[in-house]
Design a protein around this motif. Structure first.
Motif, short mmCIF file in Angstrom:
data_model
loop_
_atom_site.label_atom_id
_atom_site.label_comp_id
_atom_site.label_asym_id
_atom_site.label_seq_id
_atom_site.Cartn_x
_atom_site.Cartn_y
_atom_site.Cartn_z
N UNK A 167 -10.06 16.62 -12.52
CA UNK A 167 -10.23 17.33 -13.89
C UNK A 167 -8.84 16.91 -14.88
N UNK A 168 -8.98 16.40 -15.83
CA UNK A 168 -7.96 16.02 -16.79
C UNK A 168 -8.70 15.56 -18.03
N UNK A 169 -8.04 16.02 -19.26
CA UNK A 169 -8.69 15.82 -20.45
C UNK A 169 -8.02 14.37 -20.92
N UNK A 170 -7.42 13.61 -20.24
CA UNK A 170 -7.02 12.34 -20.47
C UNK A 170 -7.57 11.12 -19.93
N UNK A 171 -8.78 10.57 -20.14
CA UNK A 171 -9.24 9.47 -19.74
C UNK A 171 -8.60 8.51 -18.60
N UNK A 172 -7.44 8.10 -19.28
CA UNK A 172 -6.68 7.03 -18.39
C UNK A 172 -6.12 7.71 -17.50
N UNK A 173 -5.61 9.11 -17.46
CA UNK A 173 -5.01 9.77 -16.08
C UNK A 173 -6.27 9.66 -15.19
N UNK A 174 -7.49 10.00 -15.69
CA UNK A 174 -8.52 10.18 -14.51
C UNK A 174 -9.06 8.71 -13.96
N UNK A 175 -8.69 7.81 -14.88
CA UNK A 175 -9.07 6.44 -14.39
C UNK A 175 -7.85 5.99 -13.44
N UNK A 176 -6.90 6.24 -13.97
CA UNK A 176 -5.73 5.73 -12.68
C UNK A 176 -5.64 6.39 -11.66
N UNK A 177 -5.84 7.72 -11.56
CA UNK A 177 -6.10 8.41 -10.23
C UNK A 177 -6.97 8.11 -9.60
N UNK A 178 -8.25 7.79 -10.20
CA UNK A 178 -9.40 7.49 -9.53
C UNK A 178 -9.25 5.91 -8.64
N UNK A 179 -8.41 4.98 -9.55
CA UNK A 179 -8.12 3.70 -8.86
C UNK A 179 -7.25 3.92 -7.57
N UNK A 180 -6.02 4.57 -7.88
CA UNK A 180 -5.09 4.61 -6.79
C UNK A 180 -5.87 5.33 -5.39
N UNK A 181 -6.87 6.49 -5.53
CA UNK A 181 -7.25 7.21 -4.55
C UNK A 181 -8.42 6.13 -3.88
N UNK A 182 -9.09 5.71 -4.65
CA UNK A 182 -10.30 4.74 -4.09
C UNK A 182 -9.76 3.71 -3.34
N UNK A 183 -8.40 3.11 -3.81
CA UNK A 183 -7.85 2.01 -2.95
C UNK A 183 -7.12 2.17 -1.57
N UNK A 184 -7.26 3.66 -1.30
CA UNK A 184 -6.62 4.41 -0.14
C UNK A 184 -7.80 4.67 0.73
N UNK A 185 -9.02 4.60 0.38
CA UNK A 185 -10.30 5.29 0.86
C UNK A 185 -10.68 6.62 0.64
N UNK A 186 -10.24 6.95 -0.41
CA UNK A 186 -10.60 8.37 -0.92
C UNK A 186 -11.77 8.42 -1.80
N UNK A 187 -12.66 9.12 -1.74
CA UNK A 187 -13.76 8.96 -2.68
C UNK A 187 -13.70 10.03 -3.72
N UNK A 188 -13.63 9.35 -5.16
CA UNK A 188 -13.51 10.42 -6.21
C UNK A 188 -15.03 10.60 -6.46
N UNK A 189 -15.75 11.86 -6.52
CA UNK A 189 -16.99 12.10 -6.66
C UNK A 189 -17.45 12.66 -7.84
N UNK A 190 -16.68 12.98 -8.63
CA UNK A 190 -16.95 13.33 -10.02
C UNK A 190 -15.46 13.31 -10.86
N UNK A 191 -15.73 13.22 -12.20
CA UNK A 191 -14.40 13.52 -13.08
C UNK A 191 -14.80 14.71 -14.13
N UNK A 192 -13.89 15.27 -14.75
CA UNK A 192 -14.11 16.30 -15.61
C UNK A 192 -13.02 16.18 -16.74
N UNK A 193 -13.41 16.59 -18.09
CA UNK A 193 -12.56 16.52 -19.06
C UNK A 193 -11.98 17.70 -19.36
N UNK A 194 -12.58 18.78 -19.04
CA UNK A 194 -12.34 20.21 -19.14
C UNK A 194 -12.35 21.22 -17.83
#
Length: 227
Positions: A12-39
């Motif tokens: 959950x972060x209002x900055x799309x780039x932050x969400x995308x970056x974190x999702x890529x980092x976590x996904x690369x380590x086998x952690x599943x990002x099941x949803x993103x939220x902007x507020x």
């Protein structure tokens, strides 16, 4: 939340780039990002829908902020996820309020990829994501200015040994370090820690640390372990 499978996270972060970056980092380590939220409202809904293990929660978001979202998530679910507060400044006054509301720790947004992954895995395992030195500064700066917002905690139910355990938890000692310090087995330490958390009515070490400072068991700016 105890089912086998990859660790599941909501970001959950209002900055799309932050969400995308974190999702890529976590996904690369086998952690599943099941949803993103902007507020905050989207975060509450995402948690309700996906039942993640961990939420990465920005505090300053439009509409419902991360603090209110944290409160709603932790009070509105029988088995709520662990919540990591995202911040750009380690003395943000909202961080203390979020920790008091039940968040399991906080992470600076400029943390390394390795630190982000470790943080998610640490809180999912039930450990606190708090450096004791930072906790002392947070409490010293904000705990005395909450105008009654901080819940009272009664330590009278804790045995002398459990009070020692709580003091050492507030110093940041791990179970292994607690065992060595008190000259008892790690299994015994785990039993004591579980009892301390239960008697305090808190979910994990982060809230236990906050309680130790709020009640005056540990004094901000002091390493004295005597009561």
């Amino acid at each position: 939340m105890t089912a086998p499978g990859p660790l599941r996270v909501v970001i959950a972060d209002d900055q799309a780039l932050v969400r995308t970056g974190f999702a890529l980092i976590l996904g690369a380590d086998g952690i599943e990002v099941v949803a993103e939220a902007a507020d905050g409202a989207e975060a509450v809904d995402a948690v309700r829908r996906t039942r993640p293990d961990v939420v990465l929660m920005d505090v300053r978001m439009p509409g419902m902020d991360g603090l209110e979202a944290t409160r709603r998530i932790l009070t509105g679910h029988p088995d709520p996820p662990r919540i990591i507060i995202l911040t750009t400044f380690d003395l943000d006054r909202y961080v203390y309020a979020a920790l008091s509301a039940g968040a399991s720790g906080f992470l600076l947004k400029d943390a390394s990829a390795g630190r982000l992954v470790a943080a998610v895995r640490t809180v999912q395992a039930g450990d606190a994501l708090l450096a004791p030195s930072v906790t002392r500064r947070l409490v010293e700066r904000f705990a005395r200015h909450q105008d009654g917002a901080v819940p009272h905690r009664d330590l009278s139910a804790l045995t002398p040994r459990e009070l020692d355990i709580l003091r050492l938890i507030a110093r940041g000692l791990s179970n292994t370090e607690l065992a060595a310090r008190l000259r008892i087995g790690e299994t015994t330490v785990k039993t004591h820690v579980t009892r301390v958390l239960g008697k305090l009515g808190v979910r994990d070490r982060a809230q236990a640390i906050i309680a130790a400072y709020e009640t005056g068991l540990v004094v901000p700016g002091s390493d004295n372990l005597s009561g």
